[in-house]
Design a protein around this motif. Sequence first.
Motif, PDB file in Angstrom:
ATOM      1  N   LEU A 165     -32.064 -53.988   8.799  1.00  0.00           N
ATOM      2  CA  LEU A 165     -32.280 -54.866   7.402  1.00  0.00           C
ATOM      3  C   LEU A 165     -33.002 -55.964   7.792  1.00  0.00           C
TER       4      LEU A 165
ATOM      5  N   TYR B 180     -34.220 -66.590   9.554  1.00  0.00           N
ATOM      6  CA  TYR B 180     -32.789 -66.600  10.209  1.00  0.00           C
ATOM      7  C   TYR B 180     -32.701 -68.069  10.880  1.00  0.00           C
TER       8      TYR B 180
ATOM      9  N   HIS C 256     -29.585 -58.405  16.443  1.00  0.00           N
ATOM     10  CA  HIS C 256     -30.697 -57.740  16.741  1.00  0.00           C
ATOM     11  C   HIS C 256     -30.799 -56.363  15.853  1.00  0.00           C
ATOM     12  N   GLU C 257     -29.625 -55.696  16.110  1.00  0.00           N
ATOM     13  CA  GLU C 257     -29.456 -54.613  15.516  1.00  0.00           C
ATOM     14  C   GLU C 257     -29.591 -54.711  13.789  1.00  0.00           C
TER      15      GLU C 257
ATOM     16  N   THR D 259     -33.061 -67.161  23.062  1.00  0.00           N
ATOM     17  CA  THR D 259     -34.384 -66.725  23.382  1.00  0.00           C
ATOM     18  C   THR D 259     -34.754 -65.595  24.344  1.00  0.00           C
TER      19      THR D 259
ATOM     20  N   GLU E  87     -40.369 -60.030   5.746  1.00  0.00           N
ATOM     21  CA  GLU E  87     -39.168 -60.407   6.742  1.00  0.00           C
ATOM     22  C   GLU E  87     -38.289 -61.507   6.014  1.00  0.00           C
TER      23      GLU E  87
ATOM     24  N   LEU F  34     -32.702 -62.130  22.874  1.00  0.00           N
ATOM     25  CA  LEU F  34     -33.174 -61.558  21.798  1.00  0.00           C
ATOM     26  C   LEU F  34     -34.539 -61.357  21.572  1.00  0.00           C
ATOM     27  N   GLN F  35     -35.310 -62.139  22.536  1.00  0.00           N
ATOM     28  CA  GLN F  35     -36.765 -62.091  22.633  1.00  0.00           C
ATOM     29  C   GLN F  35     -37.429 -62.104  21.236  1.00  0.00           C
ATOM     30  N   MET F  36     -36.940 -63.399  20.680  1.00  0.00           N
ATOM     31  CA  MET F  36     -37.744 -64.311  19.758  1.00  0.00           C
ATOM     32  C   MET F  36     -37.347 -65.717  19.739  1.00  0.00           C
ATOM     33  N   PRO F  37     -38.341 -66.448  19.391  1.00  0.00           N
ATOM     34  CA  PRO F  37     -38.103 -67.918  19.330  1.00  0.00           C
ATOM     35  C   PRO F  37     -36.982 -68.142  18.335  1.00  0.00           C
TER      36      PRO F  37
ATOM     37  N   LEU G  51     -31.358 -56.970  12.336  1.00  0.00           N
ATOM     38  CA  LEU G  51     -32.690 -57.175  11.972  1.00  0.00           C
ATOM     39  C   LEU G  51     -33.699 -56.099  12.011  1.00  0.00           C
ATOM     40  N   VAL G  52     -33.272 -55.142  13.040  1.00  0.00           N
ATOM     41  CA  VAL G  52     -34.104 -53.896  13.145  1.00  0.00           C
ATOM     42  C   VAL G  52     -33.892 -53.115  11.776  1.00  0.00           C
TER      43      VAL G  52
END
Lengths: 283, 283
Positions: free
Chosen positions: A34, A245, A28-29, A261, A242, A264-267, A31-32
């Motif tokens: 990089l 992944y 997650h960090e 899911t 983006e 991470l709050q994403m599909p 993705l925020v």
Amino acid sequence: MPATTERAASDRPIAVFDSGVGGLTVLHELLVSLPSEDYLYLGDTARFPYGDKSQAQLREFSLEISDHLLAAGAKLIVVACGSATAAALPLLEEQLAGTGVDVLGVIAPAAQLAVEATESGRIGVLATPATVDSGAYARAIAASDPHVVLESVPCPDLAPLIQSGVPLDEPAVEIVRRYTTALRAAEVDTAILGCTHFPLFAPILRRMLGRGVHLVTSGEGVVRSVERALAARGLLNERDGEGDYRFHCTGDVDAFRELGTRFLQMPLGEIERVRLEPLRAAA
Amino acid sequence: MPATTERAASDRPIAVFDSGVGGLTVLHELLVSLPSEDYLYLGDTARFPYGDKSQAQLREFSLEISDHLLAAGAKLIVVACGSATAAALPLLEEQLAGTGVDVLGVIAPAAQLAVEATESGRIGVLATPATVDSGAYARAIAASDPHVVLESVPCPDLAPLIQSGVPLDEPAVEIVRRYTTALRAAEVDTAILGCTHFPLFAPILRRMLGRGVHLVTSGEGVVRSVERALAARGLLNERDGEGDYRFHCTGDVDAFRELGTRFLQMPLGEIERVRLEPLRAAA
């Protein structure tokens, strides 16, 4: 093993691995910070938890996984697991020397952040028994500042509780309370969440430790290291937009998808169940 | 209505209300900072969402709820809902004047934090249509600093998406992306999550806004105000140890328990389904 691939070097994915969903807090960090990079995440869920394994076992698992990730074209490997970092990072660094692929762990960056954050000079770490027994946090903190006092609390039940995904009931709350009471008694002003699963319990941990305790997570720390390592080799992906992944796991795909899911709050999209090759005799 | 009770004034609970589970993000911050207090949380889930209601409706709902909370012995009321704060805070302040019970909203504290945080002078706010239409954030920001530029993005679908508790799929991600794209286009360096539900989506919001945008939540801001208001009246609970908490909701108890337990990461214990009394004709 050379990471042969036909893609441009900077287009290859950053690989991130953990025993389960904990490393998603690190992903997650990344993705925020990089977002243009491609990522490949591996959860070794069939062998979860790592926190009760021996140092020798964790070294073997880590080598198997790093072989798998190199074969998948990784341009950098993040060991997003405290237990695996503590047991295997020096060995992985040695194995990957000369491949052009850096390997980064989560302990040194978190130790540095904690030393920067503490005012009282009293730091606590919540981690798995494997990580505490290894002494890796104590060494990393001492390397940053030998005068800091470190209180280490082994938390055998915490990563399994988080990985189970069940809602917190009173017995679970008591488990968390036992660990945090030990830190409160030590009067630390900074607490390292020394297992990558633990930030997923940040709300309850923050309530139990109180507002006087600053929480440090592995993810925050390692992002800076990843960015610097890639920049040094000219491997940062400079595209706009983006990246992509994808996920590999060694255990049940549906369980990984459900938990991943939510956390991470994403599909999660494509999740592939993979079989890791046992190490060659020479390893 | 005087809040008559036989308990010592400082032993009475802090009351917190919202249309649903969003206010739990405010309750969480209060539990971190003021753990010795007792809390009573009311979720008006039968009438969720508030974001599409008229200002007049929200004023009526808020008065009904504040009557209920005063009757339950509240020593202070936190309107932990952006829409209700925007519509009803001045009216509630007027109604409660002279009762000895302060009422605090979530907009002014968040606006202040955002003005403190911004360096570029460009702030964004994501909020419900009711909140954006009220102009409450624009007034609060202008009161703190008239030279700050505010970009307001009405997000009609976001609170319902969060309150539904369903895992994020691609269409849901696209909804979030639409709102955050508007903020990115405005090049803000600080974003107020202007509905108390939105911090429950902090991971996806952080990824979409990127590391250059500082997120401000209502909970952070209001804690300081609550502490100062109670201290000014000598109403802080000075006991050692943790206070008690209980929950009222106007809709389905099981749905509230399931979602609340997961978001707050604690067992909710007693949840009472309550019926709010319609306002007396004079109100």
